[in-house]
Design a protein around this motif. Structure first.
Motif, PDB file in Angstrom:
ATOM      1  N   PRO A  53       0.807  -1.229   0.000  1.00  0.00           N
ATOM      2  CA  PRO A  53       0.000   0.000   0.000  1.00  0.00           C
ATOM      3  C   PRO A  53       0.840   1.279   0.000  1.00  0.00           C
ATOM      4  O   PRO A  53       0.464   2.268  -0.632  1.00  0.00           O
ATOM      5  CB  PRO A  53      -0.829  -0.114   1.276  1.00  0.00           C
ATOM      6  N   ASN A  54       1.967   1.260   0.675  1.00  0.00           N
ATOM      7  CA  ASN A  54       2.825   2.452   0.677  1.00  0.00           C
ATOM      8  C   ASN A  54       3.378   2.730  -0.716  1.00  0.00           C
ATOM      9  O   ASN A  54       3.561   3.885  -1.099  1.00  0.00           O
ATOM     10  CB  ASN A  54       3.979   2.296   1.664  1.00  0.00           C
ATOM     11  N   GLU A  55       3.645   1.690  -1.465  1.00  0.00           N
ATOM     12  CA  GLU A  55       4.129   1.858  -2.835  1.00  0.00           C
ATOM     13  C   GLU A  55       3.040   2.492  -3.701  1.00  0.00           C
ATOM     14  O   GLU A  55       3.319   3.366  -4.521  1.00  0.00           O
ATOM     15  CB  GLU A  55       4.553   0.508  -3.408  1.00  0.00           C
ATOM     16  N   TYR A  56       1.798   2.055  -3.505  1.00  0.00           N
ATOM     17  CA  TYR A  56       0.667   2.653  -4.228  1.00  0.00           C
ATOM     18  C   TYR A  56       0.622   4.152  -3.926  1.00  0.00           C
ATOM     19  O   TYR A  56       0.520   4.977  -4.833  1.00  0.00           O
ATOM     20  CB  TYR A  56      -0.641   1.982  -3.796  1.00  0.00           C
ATOM     21  N   PHE A  57       0.710   4.487  -2.658  1.00  0.00           N
ATOM     22  CA  PHE A  57       0.676   5.891  -2.243  1.00  0.00           C
ATOM     23  C   PHE A  57       1.842   6.677  -2.841  1.00  0.00           C
ATOM     24  O   PHE A  57       1.654   7.772  -3.375  1.00  0.00           O
ATOM     25  CB  PHE A  57       0.705   5.986  -0.713  1.00  0.00           C
ATOM     26  N   ASP A  58       3.037   6.116  -2.750  1.00  0.00           N
ATOM     27  CA  ASP A  58       4.228   6.811  -3.262  1.00  0.00           C
ATOM     28  C   ASP A  58       4.132   7.060  -4.765  1.00  0.00           C
ATOM     29  O   ASP A  58       4.413   8.169  -5.235  1.00  0.00           O
ATOM     30  CB  ASP A  58       5.497   6.013  -2.959  1.00  0.00           C
ATOM     31  N   GLU A  59       3.748   6.037  -5.510  1.00  0.00           N
ATOM     32  CA  GLU A  59       3.643   6.188  -6.965  1.00  0.00           C
ATOM     33  C   GLU A  59       2.541   7.176  -7.334  1.00  0.00           C
ATOM     34  O   GLU A  59       2.695   7.981  -8.249  1.00  0.00           O
ATOM     35  CB  GLU A  59       3.402   4.833  -7.637  1.00  0.00           C
ATOM     36  N   SER A  60       1.449   7.120  -6.614  1.00  0.00           N
ATOM     37  CA  SER A  60       0.354   8.051  -6.854  1.00  0.00           C
ATOM     38  C   SER A  60       0.792   9.484  -6.562  1.00  0.00           C
ATOM     39  O   SER A  60       0.507  10.405  -7.334  1.00  0.00           O
ATOM     40  CB  SER A  60      -0.844   7.666  -5.987  1.00  0.00           C
ATOM     41  N   SER A  61       1.502   9.663  -5.466  1.00  0.00           N
ATOM     42  CA  SER A  61       1.999  10.998  -5.106  1.00  0.00           C
ATOM     43  C   SER A  61       2.933  11.548  -6.174  1.00  0.00           C
ATOM     44  O   SER A  61       2.877  12.735  -6.508  1.00  0.00           O
ATOM     45  CB  SER A  61       2.724  10.950  -3.764  1.00  0.00           C
ATOM     46  N   LYS A  62       3.786  10.691  -6.709  1.00  0.00           N
ATOM     47  CA  LYS A  62       4.700  11.123  -7.774  1.00  0.00           C
ATOM     48  C   LYS A  62       3.922  11.614  -8.988  1.00  0.00           C
ATOM     49  O   LYS A  62       4.246  12.651  -9.569  1.00  0.00           O
ATOM     50  CB  LYS A  62       5.619   9.973  -8.203  1.00  0.00           C
ATOM     51  N   LEU A  63       2.899  10.868  -9.363  1.00  0.00           N
ATOM     52  CA  LEU A  63       2.099  11.253 -10.529  1.00  0.00           C
ATOM     53  C   LEU A  63       1.373  12.571 -10.295  1.00  0.00           C
ATOM     54  O   LEU A  63       1.338  13.433 -11.173  1.00  0.00           O
ATOM     55  CB  LEU A  63       1.094  10.154 -10.868  1.00  0.00           C
ATOM     56  N   TYR A  64       0.793  12.725  -9.113  1.00  0.00           N
ATOM     57  CA  TYR A  64       0.065  13.960  -8.824  1.00  0.00           C
ATOM     58  C   TYR A  64       1.004  15.158  -8.718  1.00  0.00           C
ATOM     59  O   TYR A  64       0.658  16.253  -9.153  1.00  0.00           O
ATOM     60  CB  TYR A  64      -0.778  13.821  -7.559  1.00  0.00           C
ATOM     61  N   SER A  65       2.185  14.954  -8.175  1.00  0.00           N
ATOM     62  CA  SER A  65       3.113  16.084  -8.074  1.00  0.00           C
ATOM     63  C   SER A  65       3.619  16.492  -9.453  1.00  0.00           C
ATOM     64  O   SER A  65       3.814  17.670  -9.723  1.00  0.00           O
ATOM     65  CB  SER A  65       4.276  15.765  -7.136  1.00  0.00           C
ATOM     66  N   ARG A  66       3.810  15.520 -10.345  1.00  0.00           N
ATOM     67  CA  ARG A  66       4.213  15.842 -11.720  1.00  0.00           C
ATOM     68  C   ARG A  66       3.119  16.612 -12.438  1.00  0.00           C
ATOM     69  O   ARG A  66       3.386  17.575 -13.134  1.00  0.00           O
ATOM     70  CB  ARG A  66       4.530  14.573 -12.507  1.00  0.00           C
ATOM     71  N   SER A  67       1.875  16.154 -12.272  1.00  0.00           N
ATOM     72  CA  SER A  67       0.776  16.807 -12.987  1.00  0.00           C
ATOM     73  C   SER A  67       0.509  18.204 -12.440  1.00  0.00           C
ATOM     74  O   SER A  67       0.172  19.111 -13.186  1.00  0.00           O
ATOM     75  CB  SER A  67      -0.492  15.962 -12.941  1.00  0.00           C
ATOM     76  N   SER A  68       0.684  18.405 -11.148  1.00  0.00           N
ATOM     77  CA  SER A  68       0.438  19.735 -10.588  1.00  0.00           C
ATOM     78  C   SER A  68       1.578  20.697 -10.909  1.00  0.00           C
ATOM     79  O   SER A  68       1.371  21.901 -10.995  1.00  0.00           O
ATOM     80  CB  SER A  68       0.219  19.659  -9.076  1.00  0.00           C
ATOM     81  N   SER A  69       2.783  20.186 -11.121  1.00  0.00           N
ATOM     82  CA  SER A  69       3.902  21.070 -11.461  1.00  0.00           C
ATOM     83  C   SER A  69       3.847  21.516 -12.918  1.00  0.00           C
ATOM     84  O   SER A  69       4.471  22.493 -13.294  1.00  0.00           O
ATOM     85  CB  SER A  69       5.236  20.382 -11.172  1.00  0.00           C
ATOM     86  N   LYS A  70       3.075  20.813 -13.751  1.00  0.00           N
ATOM     87  CA  LYS A  70       2.936  21.186 -15.165  1.00  0.00           C
ATOM     88  C   LYS A  70       1.915  22.295 -15.358  1.00  0.00           C
ATOM     89  O   LYS A  70       1.823  22.861 -16.423  1.00  0.00           O
ATOM     90  CB  LYS A  70       2.520  19.966 -15.994  1.00  0.00           C
ATOM     91  N   LYS A  71       1.140  22.597 -14.331  1.00  0.00           N
ATOM     92  CA  LYS A  71       0.081  23.608 -14.464  1.00  0.00           C
ATOM     93  C   LYS A  71       0.624  24.999 -14.359  1.00  0.00           C
ATOM     94  O   LYS A  71       1.603  25.340 -13.909  1.00  0.00           O
ATOM     95  CB  LYS A  71      -0.990  23.388 -13.394  1.00  0.00           C
TER      96      LYS A  71
END
Length: 71
Positions: A53-71
């Protein structure tokens, strides 16, 4: 499980795959497909299975941080 996945907006083909893998004790594969679906990613884009579950959270966080930094 099928109803929960449907409520999450998962496509019926992916629901079938997730349920099949989970029913056969392939939880890592089922979780990885769910991850891909919830993040609108092509299946297998991570190149590995989610194993904790921590891996799910970590990978999800990476994706969301990438998408929010592109805005």
């Amino acid at each position: 499980l099928q109803q929960l996945l449907k409520n999450c907006g998962i496509h019926k083909d992916n629901i079938k795959n997730i349920v099949n893998y989970a029913s056969n004790n392939h939880y890592n594969k089922a979780c990885s497909i769910f991850f891909d679906c919830m993040h609108n990613l092509p299946e297998g884009v991570l190149g590995e299975f989610i194993t904790h579950p921590n891996e799910y959270f970590d990978e999800s966080s990476k994706l969301y941080s990438r998408s929010s930094s592109k805005k």
